[in-house]
Write a protein that holds these residues in place. Structure first.
Motif, PDB file in Angstrom:
ATOM      1  N   LEU A  66      -8.994  44.993  78.631  1.00 55.73           N
ATOM      2  CA  LEU A  66      -7.822  44.933  77.821  1.00 55.73           C
ATOM      3  C   LEU A  66      -6.665  43.659  78.384  1.00 55.73           C
ATOM      4  CD1 LEU A  66      -6.675  46.423  75.389  1.00 55.73           C
ATOM      5  CD2 LEU A  66      -5.025  47.706  77.083  1.00 55.73           C
ATOM      6  N   ALA A  67      -6.674  43.686  79.651  1.00 50.43           N
ATOM      7  CA  ALA A  67      -5.844  42.709  80.328  1.00 50.43           C
ATOM      8  C   ALA A  67      -6.394  41.223  80.141  1.00 50.43           C
ATOM      9  CB  ALA A  67      -5.738  42.879  81.804  1.00 50.43           C
ATOM     10  N   ILE A  68      -7.621  41.241  80.020  1.00 52.11           N
ATOM     11  CA  ILE A  68      -8.300  39.854  79.986  1.00 52.11           C
ATOM     12  C   ILE A  68      -7.914  39.653  78.496  1.00 52.11           C
ATOM     13  CG2 ILE A  68     -10.652  38.819  79.752  1.00 52.11           C
ATOM     14  CD1 ILE A  68     -11.382  40.418  82.237  1.00 52.11           C
ATOM     15  N   THR A  69      -8.192  40.310  77.364  1.00 44.88           N
ATOM     16  CA  THR A  69      -8.115  40.007  76.085  1.00 44.88           C
ATOM     17  C   THR A  69      -6.772  39.636  75.931  1.00 44.88           C
ATOM     18  OG1 THR A  69      -9.505  41.936  75.670  1.00 44.88           O
ATOM     19  CG2 THR A  69      -8.177  40.986  73.972  1.00 44.88           C
ATOM     20  N   VAL A  70      -5.565  40.011  76.358  1.00 43.11           N
ATOM     21  CA  VAL A  70      -4.396  39.712  76.126  1.00 43.11           C
ATOM     22  C   VAL A  70      -4.094  38.271  76.850  1.00 43.11           C
ATOM     23  CG1 VAL A  70      -1.943  40.082  76.817  1.00 43.11           C
ATOM     24  CG2 VAL A  70      -3.514  41.972  75.984  1.00 43.11           C
ATOM     25  N   LEU A  71      -4.791  38.140  78.091  1.00 42.91           N
ATOM     26  CA  LEU A  71      -4.508  36.907  78.972  1.00 42.91           C
ATOM     27  C   LEU A  71      -4.977  35.916  77.919  1.00 42.91           C
ATOM     28  CD1 LEU A  71      -3.056  36.746  81.675  1.00 42.91           C
ATOM     29  CD2 LEU A  71      -5.378  36.437  82.653  1.00 42.91           C
ATOM     30  N   ASN A  72      -6.553  35.998  77.722  1.00 51.21           N
ATOM     31  CA  ASN A  72      -7.170  34.979  76.904  1.00 51.21           C
ATOM     32  C   ASN A  72      -6.421  34.376  75.664  1.00 51.21           C
ATOM     33  OD1 ASN A  72      -9.443  34.938  78.677  1.00 51.21           O
ATOM     34  ND2 ASN A  72     -10.546  36.427  77.353  1.00 51.21           N
ATOM     35  N   PHE A  73      -5.758  35.637  74.977  1.00 53.62           N
ATOM     36  CA  PHE A  73      -4.985  35.120  73.912  1.00 53.62           C
ATOM     37  C   PHE A  73      -3.954  34.318  74.209  1.00 53.62           C
ATOM     38  CE2 PHE A  73      -1.980  35.748  70.556  1.00 53.62           C
ATOM     39  CZ  PHE A  73      -2.697  35.833  69.571  1.00 53.62           C
ATOM     40  N   LEU A  74      -3.312  34.542  75.329  1.00 55.80           N
ATOM     41  CA  LEU A  74      -2.128  33.695  75.627  1.00 55.80           C
ATOM     42  C   LEU A  74      -2.461  32.339  76.026  1.00 55.80           C
ATOM     43  CD1 LEU A  74       0.116  36.641  77.039  1.00 55.80           C
ATOM     44  CD2 LEU A  74       0.397  35.562  74.851  1.00 55.80           C
ATOM     45  N   ILE A  75      -3.530  32.467  76.997  1.00 54.80           N
ATOM     46  CA  ILE A  75      -3.833  31.189  77.503  1.00 54.80           C
ATOM     47  C   ILE A  75      -4.539  30.150  76.574  1.00 54.80           C
ATOM     48  CG2 ILE A  75      -5.890  29.752  79.014  1.00 54.80           C
ATOM     49  CD1 ILE A  75      -5.426  32.501  80.585  1.00 54.80           C
ATOM     50  N   VAL A  76      -5.409  30.593  75.592  1.00 57.28           N
ATOM     51  CA  VAL A  76      -6.022  29.835  74.431  1.00 57.28           C
ATOM     52  C   VAL A  76      -4.852  29.157  73.887  1.00 57.28           C
ATOM     53  CG1 VAL A  76      -7.175  30.038  72.376  1.00 57.28           C
ATOM     54  CG2 VAL A  76      -8.090  31.117  74.185  1.00 57.28           C
ATOM     55  N   ARG A  77      -3.486  29.895  73.403  1.00 56.67           N
ATOM     56  CA  ARG A  77      -2.661  29.255  72.780  1.00 56.67           C
ATOM     57  C   ARG A  77      -1.764  28.218  73.475  1.00 56.67           C
ATOM     58  NH1 ARG A  77      -1.894  32.036  67.786  1.00 56.67           N
ATOM     59  NH2 ARG A  77      -3.886  33.009  67.289  1.00 56.67           N
ATOM     60  N   LEU A  78      -1.725  28.255  74.643  1.00 53.46           N
ATOM     61  CA  LEU A  78      -1.268  27.302  75.597  1.00 53.46           C
ATOM     62  C   LEU A  78      -1.638  25.889  75.095  1.00 53.46           C
ATOM     63  CD1 LEU A  78      -0.842  28.696  79.186  1.00 53.46           C
ATOM     64  CD2 LEU A  78       1.084  28.537  77.368  1.00 53.46           C
ATOM     65  N   ALA A  79      -2.782  25.722  74.673  1.00 51.76           N
ATOM     66  CA  ALA A  79      -3.342  24.537  74.594  1.00 51.76           C
ATOM     67  C   ALA A  79      -2.847  23.738  73.463  1.00 51.76           C
ATOM     68  CB  ALA A  79      -5.095  24.472  74.218  1.00 51.76           C
ATOM     69  N   PRO A  80      -2.440  22.826  73.451  1.00 48.74           N
ATOM     70  CA  PRO A  80      -1.459  21.951  72.309  1.00 48.74           C
ATOM     71  C   PRO A  80      -2.690  21.984  71.134  1.00 48.74           C
ATOM     72  CG  PRO A  80      -1.953  20.229  73.898  1.00 48.74           C
ATOM     73  CD  PRO A  80      -2.545  21.605  74.545  1.00 48.74           C
ATOM     74  N   GLY A  81      -2.074  21.881  70.110  1.00 49.49           N
ATOM     75  CA  GLY A  81      -3.061  21.654  68.795  1.00 49.49           C
ATOM     76  C   GLY A  81      -3.001  22.751  67.879  1.00 49.49           C
ATOM     77  N   ASP A  82      -3.148  22.611  66.639  1.00 49.27           N
ATOM     78  CA  ASP A  82      -2.708  23.346  65.521  1.00 49.27           C
ATOM     79  C   ASP A  82      -4.286  23.555  64.813  1.00 49.27           C
ATOM     80  OD1 ASP A  82      -2.343  24.691  63.230  1.00 49.27           O
ATOM     81  OD2 ASP A  82      -0.238  23.596  63.020  1.00 49.27           O
ATOM     82  N   PRO A  83      -4.628  24.677  64.750  1.00 44.27           N
ATOM     83  CA  PRO A  83      -6.210  24.760  63.962  1.00 44.27           C
ATOM     84  C   PRO A  83      -6.036  24.309  62.537  1.00 44.27           C
ATOM     85  CG  PRO A  83      -5.608  26.936  64.835  1.00 44.27           C
ATOM     86  CD  PRO A  83      -4.374  26.036  65.246  1.00 44.27           C
ATOM     87  N   ALA A  84      -4.771  24.365  61.937  1.00 50.26           N
ATOM     88  CA  ALA A  84      -4.741  23.921  60.622  1.00 50.26           C
ATOM     89  C   ALA A  84      -4.797  22.173  60.538  1.00 50.26           C
ATOM     90  CB  ALA A  84      -3.544  24.134  60.001  1.00 50.26           C
ATOM     91  N   ILE A  85      -4.357  21.702  61.558  1.00 51.82           N
ATOM     92  CA  ILE A  85      -4.230  20.281  61.478  1.00 51.82           C
ATOM     93  C   ILE A  85      -5.625  19.593  61.937  1.00 51.82           C
ATOM     94  CG2 ILE A  85      -3.344  18.090  62.864  1.00 51.82           C
ATOM     95  CD1 ILE A  85      -0.522  19.432  62.658  1.00 51.82           C
ATOM     96  N   VAL A  86      -6.307  20.473  62.981  1.00 47.02           N
ATOM     97  CA  VAL A  86      -7.344  20.057  63.271  1.00 47.02           C
ATOM     98  C   VAL A  86      -8.619  19.865  62.146  1.00 47.02           C
ATOM     99  CG1 VAL A  86      -9.626  20.713  64.693  1.00 47.02           C
ATOM    100  CG2 VAL A  86      -7.385  20.924  65.871  1.00 47.02           C
TER     101      VAL A  86
END
Lengths: 325, 531
Positions: A19-39
């Motif tokens: 559970l902790a990993i899921t939350v952490l992953n979610f936040l880390i992934v969003r830290l990367a600059p970039g927007d899926p829609a723009i990609v």
């Protein structure tokens, strides 16, 4: 009862960790600059505000991050990993399509590396400081230090281009093969080079690890005692040295097993192997968060599961581990 | 009043005569096309989907253009050619387009193709899913007087309309499958039904897409190939090897590193063709953020142009597979003019312009520091960034290269958060579709990629682009676009570098691979293996 207690305790810990990993992953992934829609707009070479808004709305990307997180965790708890932004397909389906190929590749490489590596390492230790030991250690060092993609390309050059024995890439022949047995042989033929490429690196690791571990153990007092008692050398080696020396090897093998899902990105790329590592790699660049999170989650589950197995195996190999807790 | 233009009629006659001539020539030059054979092509990256419109990625277009068709297609000179529409007329006022559809065309599921499918595609499907063609068809009132006639009525003339009807801009999809559904999530998207010469058979994730011959194709006797496999091979070196070994017989666009193309070119079993990008007309450029100093000063932008040796870029970075770009419109466009200000490589002139601006070199020879966000599409583009850094450095402009991946790159450019950036963009079949968007003031839309992200604004340019889009007369349009090219080049709205000529590399036995302006995105009905 001892093992049941261990398993229950482990399960509780595992759930919390995942559970902790899921939350952490979610936040880390969003830290990367970039927007899926723009990609996605970038890939299409076309965009307008309506297109971007539509993508964000369809996947809830226009909502606050904490709402997105809560929605995601809620879905994961019901085993729904969401949909890919690019393909709009369920992530679970996409992962399941790719998982068998990766497990076949990494599993084969893993077993090959474990058996061959431990065996050669034991030989090197038994023949320590001889010519054979030097050769084994040197070869292991070379494979350990050589980039995997280069080994892959070299194997392709030799076995596919020069000798024409094995196919250079893919998992199946282009012209479909009829009959289950022939299909299996066809896959096997395609498997040899990528599995060897990945396996050779780990063989090198196991050779060095086994050798070092056995030599360390061989210098311990109880081994000297065994020899002083007049036990035959093979018995000293198998019953006294190897068993103790196995513990770091088991630990490493457990760690590696947890990495089976995502550990073959490079090999999957060079050999066009249709596995999950490559899927994750592409998803990272495309900011296809849900795929990425799905792969991370499966990896996390594998790591946690194999850590438990490792703990258990170590307890069996060295009963003192269990008694101390 | 709707009248058929006599010019359109004669254009049609000439076009038909040309088609006949081309067919006659092709028949003679390539002997008799033969049936059979499997074409294995590379395709990378694996596309997100293969319904054009819903997805417009380059790897979507390659297989999808074999499954779907448009009303028209275009030759190397971008002249319209019949496809699902057999004939067409444009009224003298440029407001009414009448298309007469082919009879005896069936969808891959056996249902007949009719004007209902065209009306649905142009009025519902495309305006909903196709970001590039949405504005084009939102201008049109589309109706179907009968099953095989479609009429497009415009409120005001729109020059690019006749060049917007190919399979990429206006794919015709089956109304009986999509109507009343959520187009983006329709299950048929994974098993598309089109009218094209090849039918979808199978998509093995991570491995291949398989298309098979449409035995019921409206061009009797075609296609010649039995089937096509699009194989996903992620590594560029492996793709080159697969071509060399004959495992695949076709690769295109960015599939093969240009350095490898130079090597593959010499092999007797392979052919390399750089034609076929006339419809897309891709141009690469260096964009400067005109909202910031020193880029807002035209003298600085001119200095940048003089400091870059674009012949060197063409020869050493693109290995000759490019053409020096002279301005915003691609040289294959009928609206192109070479009569624009030129900026030959002249570092002294660049330095003089920088001096004039008051940007004097310091003790280290540095006049000004700027940053460059290079297109992160691999080695070639990295080398281009390195070259720009060196070339500008020689005239005292110190460039810091900013690393990024595609997502970060797109995000920063869309949000105007850059000094300079490199990119390439398809300028498409008509300047109103693919060129104006980069320069007109009203298209400065923060957060949206491929708009006017540089911040260039010139009321005269806006007026000329608007007027040219509405002008039905081609000669007058050319005059207007000639004016706009001169202004933009004089203003150095962007530093145009080269027109890309992506190589299509194929097995020497494969014939008719590139035979019109859509290049590898043609439907491949005419492609065959010489036996």
């Amino acid at each position: 009862m001892h093992y049941v207690g261990f398993a229950l305790q482990w399960l509780m810990k595992a759930l919390a960790v995942v559970l902790a990993i899921t939350v952490l992953n979610f936040l880390i992934v969003r830290l990367a600059p970039g927007d899926p829609a723009i990609v996605m707009a970038g890939e299409a070479g076309a965009a307008d505000s309506q297109f971007l808004a539509q993508v964000r709305k369809d996947f809830g990307l226009d909502r606050p991050i904490y709402v997105q997180l809560a929605t995601y965790v809620g879905k994961v708890l019901t085993l729904d990993l969401g949909r890919s932004y690019r393909t709009r397909r369920p992530v679970g389906d996409m992962l399941l399509e790719r998982l068998p190929a990766t497990l076949l590749l990494t599993g084969t490489a893993y077993i090959f590396a474990l058996i061959v590596g431990a065996l050669l390492g034991a030989i090197a230790a038994a023949k320590a400081h001889t010519f054979l030991d030097s050769v084994l250690t040197a070869v292991a060092l070379v494979f350990y230090a050589t980039p995997i993609f280069w080994v892959g390309l070299l194997l392709i050059l030799v076995f596919s281009v020069q000798l024409g024995w094995l196919p250079p890439f893919g998992m199946h022949s282009l012209i479909p093969v009829k009959g289950t047995l022939w299909q299996m042989l066809d896959t096997l033929k395609h498997l040899v080079l990528p599995a060897l490429t990945l396996g050779l690196f780990y063989v090198a690791v196991y050779v060095r690890l086994t050798r070092a571990s056995m030599l360390d153990t061989a210098s311990l007092e109880y081994v000297k005692t065994a020899r002083a008692k007049g036990l035959p050398e093979w018995r000293v080696l198998t019953a006294h040295i190897l068993r103790t020396a196995l513990i770091p090897i088991i630990t490493f093998a457990g760690m590696q097993a947890g990495n089976l899902v995502g550990g073959a990105i490079v090999v999957e790329t060079v050999f066009a192997w249709p596995g999950i590592g490559r899927l994750a790699f592409d998803a990272l660049f495309q900011r296809d968060y849900n795929i990425l999170l799905g792969v991370f989650l499966i990896s996390a589950l594998m790591v946690v599961f194999f850590n438990m197995l490792t703990d258990l195996a170590v307890r069996v190999a060295d009963p003192r581990v269990g008694s101390r807790t | 009043m709707k009248t058929s233009l006599s010019r359109s009629g004669s254009c049609l006659a000439v076009a038909l005569a040309l088609v006949g001539l081309v067919l006659f020539e092709a028949g003679h030059a390539a002997a008799q096309p033969t049936r059979g054979g499997t074409l294995n092509s590379t395709l990378w990256p694996e596309p997100p989907g293969i319904v054009i419109g819903i997805h417009l990625n380059a790897p979507t277009l390659l297989p999808s253009s074999k499954i779907f068709e448009g009303l028209l297609t275009y030759d190397f000179d971008l002249k319209p050619q019949p496809m699902l529409a057999e004939t067409w007329q444009v009224s003298s006022d440029g407001l009414t387009y009448t298309f007469h559809l082919r009879h005896n065309v069936n969808w891959h599921d056996g249902k007949p193709f009719t004007s209902k499918d065209v009306v649905f595609s142009l009025t519902k499907f495309i305006p909903e899913v196709h970001p590039r063609s949405r504005p084009t068809f939102q201008r049109a009132d589309v109706s179907a007087p009968d099953d095989y006639t479609v009429v497009l009525k415009l409120k005001e003339p729109y020059g690019p309309m006749i060049r917007s009807l190919d399979v990429i801009s206006a794919p015709i999809v089956p109304a009986h499958i999509y109507e009343g559904t959520n187009y983006r999530d329709n299950p048929a998207n994974r098993h598309p039904i089109g009218t094209g010469p090849f039918k979808f058979d199978e998509w093995k994730s991570g491995q291949y897409i398989h298309l098979v011959r449409n035995n019921d194709y409206w061009q009797k006797g075609k296609p010649y190939l039995d089937d096509i496999y699009y194989r996903f091979i992620p590594d560029s070196a492996s793709r080159a090897l697969a071509l060399e070994q004959g495992e695949v017989q076709l690769a295109t666009q960015n599939d093969i590193e240009l350095v490898d193309v130079a090597r593959l070119k010499k092999l007797p079993n392979l052919r390399v063709d750089t034609k076929g990008w006339e419809w897309g007309s891709p141009i690469s450029w260096l964009e400067m953020n005109l909202r910031r100093a020193p880029f807002k000063d035209v003298r600085f932008r001119k200095a940048v142009m003089y400091a870059l040796d674009r012949n060197f870029i063409r020869d050493s970075i693109f290995f000759g597979m490019a053409k020096v770009a002279t301005g915003p419109i691609h040289s294959s466009s009928p609206f192109y003019t070479s009569d624009v200000p030129t900026y030959p490589y002249d570092p002294q002139k660049a330095k003089a312009l920088l001096d004039e601006m008051g940007l004097k070199p310091d003790a280290n020879g540095i006049r000004v520091k700027v940053s460059l966000l290079g297109l992160p599409y691999g080695e070639l583009w990295d080398r281009l960034s390195q070259y720009i850094k060196q070339a500008l450095g020689q005239v005292g402009i110190e460039v810091t290269l900013e690393p990024s991946d595609v997502a970060g790159w797109g995000n920063r450019i869309a949000n105007w958060d850059v000094d300079m950036s490199t990119t390439y963009l398809t300028t498409l079949s008509d300047p109103a579709l693919g060129v104006a968007r980069t320069y007109i003031s009203e298209n400065q839309k923060k957060g949206v990629l491929f708009t006017n992200t540089s911040g260039y604004s010139n009321p005269e340019v806006d007026r000329l682009f608007a007027e040219a889009a509405k002008e039905p007369d081609q000669a007058k349009r050319k005059e207007l676009y000639t004016k706009v090219q001169k202004i933009l080049v004089d203003d150095v709205a962007l530093a145009w570098l080269v027109e890309l000529q992506w190589p299509t590399i194929y097995d020497a036995r494969l014939k008719n691979v590139i035979h019109n302006g859509l290049g590898p995105n043609d439907n491949f009905a005419d492609v065959y293996f010489e036996k």
